[in-house]
Design an enzyme around this catalytic site. Structure first.
Site, PDB file in Angstrom:
ATOM      1  N   THR A  73       0.841  -1.205   0.000  1.00 44.53           N
ATOM      2  CA  THR A  73       0.000   0.000   0.000  1.00 44.53           C
ATOM      3  C   THR A  73       0.875   1.255   0.000  1.00 44.53           C
ATOM      4  OG1 THR A  73      -1.750  -1.186   1.137  1.00 44.53           O
ATOM      5  CG2 THR A  73      -1.833   1.210   1.267  1.00 44.53           C
ATOM      6  N   ASN A 152      -6.912  -9.857  -6.959  1.00 44.32           N
ATOM      7  CA  ASN A 152      -6.853 -10.529  -5.656  1.00 44.32           C
ATOM      8  C   ASN A 152      -8.149 -11.265  -5.334  1.00 44.32           C
ATOM      9  OD1 ASN A 152      -7.662  -7.651  -5.443  1.00 44.32           O
ATOM     10  ND2 ASN A 152      -8.073  -8.187  -3.322  1.00 44.32           N
ATOM     11  N   GLN A 180      -0.295  -9.558  -6.464  1.00 41.48           N
ATOM     12  CA  GLN A 180      -0.770 -10.954  -6.540  1.00 41.48           C
ATOM     13  C   GLN A 180      -0.090 -11.720  -7.679  1.00 41.48           C
ATOM     14  OE1 GLN A 180      -2.615 -12.431  -4.269  1.00 41.48           O
ATOM     15  NE2 GLN A 180      -3.523 -10.727  -3.146  1.00 41.48           N
ATOM     16  N   SER A 200       4.624  -7.119  -2.449  1.00 39.04           N
ATOM     17  CA  SER A 200       4.436  -7.215  -0.994  1.00 39.04           C
ATOM     18  C   SER A 200       5.010  -8.531  -0.473  1.00 39.04           C
ATOM     19  CB  SER A 200       2.929  -7.155  -0.712  1.00 39.04           C
ATOM     20  OG  SER A 200       2.698  -7.040   0.659  1.00 39.04           O
ATOM     21  N   GLY A 201       5.521  -8.506   0.763  1.00 41.12           N
ATOM     22  CA  GLY A 201       6.141  -9.706   1.337  1.00 41.12           C
ATOM     23  C   GLY A 201       5.156 -10.764   1.809  1.00 41.12           C
ATOM     24  N   HIS A 202       4.065 -10.317   2.448  1.00 41.55           N
ATOM     25  CA  HIS A 202       3.224 -11.301   3.137  1.00 41.55           C
ATOM     26  C   HIS A 202       2.322 -12.105   2.222  1.00 41.55           C
ATOM     27  CE1 HIS A 202      -0.580  -8.719   3.690  1.00 41.55           C
ATOM     28  NE2 HIS A 202       0.237  -7.997   2.971  1.00 41.55           N
ATOM     29  N   THR A 238      14.633   4.519   9.066  1.00 40.51           N
ATOM     30  CA  THR A 238      15.589   3.417   9.228  1.00 40.51           C
ATOM     31  C   THR A 238      15.004   2.135   8.655  1.00 40.51           C
ATOM     32  OG1 THR A 238      16.467   4.472  11.192  1.00 40.51           O
ATOM     33  CG2 THR A 238      16.911   2.116  10.958  1.00 40.51           C
ATOM     34  N   CYS A 322     -12.600  -6.281   3.744  1.00 42.80           N
ATOM     35  CA  CYS A 322     -13.291  -6.343   5.034  1.00 42.80           C
ATOM     36  C   CYS A 322     -12.625  -5.321   5.934  1.00 42.80           C
ATOM     37  CB  CYS A 322     -13.108  -7.698   5.712  1.00 42.80           C
ATOM     38  SG  CYS A 322     -13.658  -9.079   4.737  1.00 42.80           S
TER      39      CYS A 322
HETATM   40  N1  PLP Z   1      -2.799  -4.812  -4.149  1.00 40.97           N
HETATM   41  C1  PLP Z   1      -3.357  -6.029  -4.201  1.00 40.97           C
HETATM   42  C2  PLP Z   1      -3.777  -6.589  -5.529  1.00 40.97           C
HETATM   43  C3  PLP Z   1      -3.533  -6.768  -3.029  1.00 40.97           C
HETATM   44  O1  PLP Z   1      -4.078  -7.983  -3.064  1.00 40.97           O
HETATM   45  C4  PLP Z   1      -3.125  -6.188  -1.788  1.00 40.97           C
HETATM   46  C5  PLP Z   1      -3.374  -6.902  -0.525  1.00 40.97           C
HETATM   47  O2  PLP Z   1      -4.446  -7.458  -0.323  1.00 40.97           O
HETATM   48  C6  PLP Z   1      -2.536  -4.932  -1.797  1.00 40.97           C
HETATM   49  C7  PLP Z   1      -2.392  -4.266  -2.996  1.00 40.97           C
HETATM   50  C8  PLP Z   1      -2.051  -4.292  -0.526  1.00 40.97           C
HETATM   51  O3  PLP Z   1      -0.913  -4.971  -0.032  1.00 40.97           O
HETATM   52  P1  PLP Z   1      -0.327  -4.668   1.441  1.00 40.97           P
HETATM   53  O4  PLP Z   1      -1.223  -5.366   2.383  1.00 40.97           O
HETATM   54  O5  PLP Z   1       1.067  -5.209   1.455  1.00 40.97           O
HETATM   55  O6  PLP Z   1      -0.339  -3.209   1.641  1.00 40.97           O
END
Ligand code: PLP
Length: 381
Positions: A73, A152, A180, A200-202, A238, A322
């Protein structure tokens, strides 16, 4: 909970991979600030630069094109809000299927937002994109164009190569939300048209709290947090060395098996259609990434279904955003022309690196129980 719950929500966040966990824990024991010139600082700096190479490797980017951020984000906001300031931009143009992170960043620029739609299968409508580009020519407006690579909610793969060909050679800036797609498709950032991408990492088994903006040298002036000059002045603060090390480790370990993922979702979809032939699968006719199915059984509300499944130890999602535990209406399904009632039944099951056929079967068994309770006229829960 007697049995361990079955996790079927990898598109929200994938469980931490062991490689990421090991790298994270090892790095947490290091002391210091990576900007310090002494040995402690240099050890952390090494971790960051190794992580940068690993993440760049999976993204097909040059290490210097990777700017670490606190989330996708943040990377998206840097690209869009920072980009709208850094380049001459008259409007932001985005698809109707963008993640809220992209939509909200576009609104935050204060510029006009032009939208192009999705077709009924969830693919970006290229005729509408062409019309937006023609309008920009006619009105002499320079655009910041933002699209996502993989949706997503539905897993639909967008025609990014065609979009690259349409927008790449123009004066407009092109940003791709590759969250994604990262780790699932070759991004080939350095060799392709987009000026910027966010990852994104997670979503790939790294920890939450770490993402990256991929940025080409000519677009390297986008800034959101100027701060203390870290990340070559591109993102102050940092650096989170431990999170970066874990992100790097997971990027190196990542090995998405699209066939195996497709086999799991195909199994679920076949099962659903066997005991509930009225099931609608969204984006079924499009090219999909494989690990996610988004479907609806008419008449079965998703909020009730999610609660009932949760009680059975099955963690699924509605797909749409959500917040505060409430299920929102999906703007993606709305853009595909899905009626509101049917969209209110949409559920998303998403698999990942540690998913098994037993997980898919557990979901089918739970869902069948839920449906037969509902058909008997009882409460879903
Ligand atoms: N963009 C997409 C297509 C996503 O699926 C997500 C997370 O659900 C995001 C952006 C946002 O990622 P983050 O949670 O790392 O900010």
């Amino acid at each position: 909970m007697a049995k361990e719950a079955v996790y079927l929500d990898h598109n929200a966040a994938s469980p931490l991979r062991p490689e990421a966990r090991a790298a994270l824990i090892a790095a947490l024991d290091l002391t210091g600030n990576p900007s310090s010139v002494h040995g402690h600082g240099r050890a952390l700096r090494n971790l960051i630069e190794t992580g940068r190479q690993q993440v760049a490797g999976l993204a097909g980017a040059e290490p210097r094109q990777v700017v670490f951020t606190g989330s996708a984000t943040e990377a998206i906001t840097q690209a869009i809000v920072g980009g709208a300031k850094a380049f001459p931009t008259g409007a932001v143009a985005l698809s109707a299927g963008e993640h809220a992170a992209v939509q909200k960043a576009a609104e935050a620029t204060g510029l006009p937002v032009w939208t192009f739609g999705l077709d009924a299968e969830g693919r970006i409508d290229l005729d509408q994109l062409a019309a937006v580009l023609a309008r920009a020519d006619a009105e002499n407006v320079t655009l910041l164009v933002a699209v996502h690579w993989v949706n997503n909610e539905t897993g639909v793969i967008q025609p990014v190569e065609r979009i690259n060909a349409m927008v790449g050679p123009t004066r407009h800036t092109l940003f791709v939300d590759a969250v994604q797609a990262f780790g699932k498709l070759p991004l080939e950032f350095a060799a392709s048209a987009p000026d910027m991408m966010a990852i994104s990492g997670h979503k790939i088994g790294g920890p939450a709290g770490i993402g990256a903006l991929l940025v080409k040298a000519h677009a390297d002036t986008v800034r959101l947090i100027p701060g203390g000059g870290q990340e070559q002045g591109r993102r102050g603060g940092t650096e989170a060395a431990a999170l970066i090390a874990a992100f790097g480790a997971v990027a190196e370990a990542s090995a998405y098996d699209r066939d195996a993922m497709t086999a799991l979702t195909a199994h679920v979809e076949r099962g659903l259609q066997a005991f509930a032939p009225e099931t609608v699968i969204f984006g079924h006719g499009a090219n999909r990434i494989g690990n996610v199915t988004n479907f609806a059984v008419p008449g079965l509300g998703n909020a009730t279904a999610m609660m009932a499944l949760d009680l059975m130890g099955l963690s699924v999602s509605s797909g749409s955003a959500c917040s505060s535990g409430k299920v929102g209406a999906s703007h993606v399904l709305a853009a595909m022309g899905v009626p509101k009632d049917l969209a209110g039944s949409a559920l998303r099951v998403s698999f990942g690196w540690n998913s098994t056929m037993a997980d898919a079967d557990a979901f089918l068994a739970g869902f069948e129980t839920l449906l037969s309770r509902q058909k008997r006229g009882g409460k879903a829960a």
